[in-house]
Scaffold this motif. Structure first.
Motif, PDB file in Angstrom:
ATOM      1  N   SER A 113     -53.645  21.219  38.974  1.00 35.31           N
ATOM      2  CA  SER A 113     -54.714  21.595  38.062  1.00 35.31           C
ATOM      3  C   SER A 113     -56.033  21.151  38.675  1.00 35.31           C
ATOM      4  N   SER A 115     -60.596  22.270  39.209  1.00 34.78           N
ATOM      5  CA  SER A 115     -61.748  23.160  39.043  1.00 34.78           C
ATOM      6  C   SER A 115     -62.315  23.511  40.428  1.00 34.78           C
ATOM      7  N   HIS A 117     -61.466  25.477  42.888  1.00 34.49           N
ATOM      8  CA  HIS A 117     -60.643  26.603  43.330  1.00 34.49           C
ATOM      9  C   HIS A 117     -60.872  26.986  44.787  1.00 34.49           C
ATOM     10  N   ARG A 127     -54.540  31.047  42.230  1.00 30.79           N
ATOM     11  CA  ARG A 127     -54.693  30.784  40.793  1.00 30.79           C
ATOM     12  C   ARG A 127     -53.535  31.411  40.038  1.00 30.79           C
ATOM     13  N   HIS A 129     -52.492  33.257  36.835  1.00 34.82           N
ATOM     14  CA  HIS A 129     -53.257  34.088  35.910  1.00 34.82           C
ATOM     15  C   HIS A 129     -52.631  34.197  34.523  1.00 34.82           C
ATOM     16  N   GLU A 144     -54.718  26.676  26.286  1.00 33.50           N
ATOM     17  CA  GLU A 144     -55.719  27.644  26.748  1.00 33.50           C
ATOM     18  C   GLU A 144     -56.759  27.025  27.671  1.00 33.50           C
ATOM     19  N   ASP A 145     -57.134  25.767  27.443  1.00 33.90           N
ATOM     20  CA  ASP A 145     -58.144  25.113  28.270  1.00 33.90           C
ATOM     21  C   ASP A 145     -57.697  24.965  29.719  1.00 33.90           C
ATOM     22  N   ASP A 147     -55.809  27.322  31.339  1.00 30.85           N
ATOM     23  CA  ASP A 147     -55.495  28.621  31.931  1.00 30.85           C
ATOM     24  C   ASP A 147     -56.215  28.887  33.250  1.00 30.85           C
ATOM     25  N   ASP A 148     -57.457  28.539  33.351  1.00 38.03           N
ATOM     26  CA  ASP A 148     -58.213  28.843  34.564  1.00 38.03           C
ATOM     27  C   ASP A 148     -58.042  27.798  35.663  1.00 38.03           C
ATOM     28  N   GLY A 149     -57.399  26.676  35.351  1.00 34.09           N
ATOM     29  CA  GLY A 149     -57.340  25.588  36.319  1.00 34.09           C
ATOM     30  C   GLY A 149     -56.053  25.435  37.089  1.00 34.09           C
TER      31      GLY A 149
END
Length: 177
Positions: A113, A115, A117, A127, A129, A144-145, A147-149
Motif C-alpha cells: 500500500s 501513495s 505510485h 496498481r 484497480h 474504499e480509502d 482502493d487507489d493505494g
C-alpha cells in the motif's frame, strides 16, 4: 560502499535492528507508528548498510489475500524507508529490487500500500484497480480509502490475475492494508 543484506530478523544483530527502527521512524517523519513497525516482523527484512549503518530498508511478510475468489499467498511489503539524508540516491530502488527477488522466490504475488505510485511502477509494480476489502472473522468490510493505494507485483501464475477483481486482506492491528 553499500551492502544490501537479506535475512530474517534473527539474522540481524539487535543493535542493527534498533538502528533500522530509528532510521525508519525518522524517514517517515511522524507518519509511522508502533503498529506499522510491528507489521515489519515475521518475514524477511532487506537492509542496505553503509559502513555497517542502515541507510535503507524494507520488509516482506506473508499475508493471505483473496483476489476475486482465488486465495493467494502474498509477500506483503512493509516499512520501506531510506534515511532522510540518503533519499534520491538509489538505495530505495536497490532495496526494492532485493524485495522483488524475495517475492518471486517465495510468494505467488507481491502486494503493498502506497501513495508513491511512480516509484513502484518504475520497478514493475502495478496498481490494483478492483475494490478493496478487509475480512475480520466472518465480517467483510469495504476499504474504499485503500482502493487507489494498493499495488501488486505479479509473476508466474499470478500474472493472470485480473486487477479489476475485488482484493481482500485479513484484519490486523493498526492499518489493515
Amino acid at each position: 560502499m553499500v551492502e544490501v543484506v537479506v535475512a530474517d530478523d534473527a539474522g540481524f544483530a539487535a543493535q542493527v535492528l534498533a538502528a533500522v527502527r530509528a532510521m525508519t521512524f525518522a524517514a517517515f517523519t511522524g507518519r509511522f507508528d508502533e503498529h506499522d513497525w510491528e507489521h515489519t516482523y515475521g518475514g524477511v527484512r532487506v537492509v542496505a548498510l553503509a559502513d555497517g549503518v542502515p541507510v535503507a530498508t524494507g520488509a516482506v511478510v506473508s499475508r493471505r489475500l483473496l483476489a476475486g475468489e482465488r486465495e493467494v499467498r502474498a509477500g506483503y511489503v512493509e516499512g520501506v524507508a531510506t534515511a532522510l539524508d540518503r533519499q534520491g540516491s538509489g538505495l530505495g530502488t536497490a532495496v526494492m529490487r532485493a524485495v522483488a527477488e524475495v517475492i518471486r522466490d517465495r510468494y505467488e504475488l507481491g502486494a503493498l500500500s502506497t501513495s508513491a505510485h511512480a516509484f513502484y511502477e518504475g520497478l514493475g509494480w502495478e496498481r490494483w484497480h478492483g475494490p478493496t476489502y478487509v475480512r475480520d472473522g466472518d465480517t467483510v468490510l469495504r476499504t474504499e480509502d485503500e482502493d487507489d493505494g494498493i499495488m501488486v507485483l505479479r509473476h508466474g501464475p499470478s500474472a493472470e490475475l485480473d486487477r479489476m477483481q475485488p482484493l481482500t486482506c485479513e484484519a490486523r492491528p493498526g492499518d489493515d492494508w
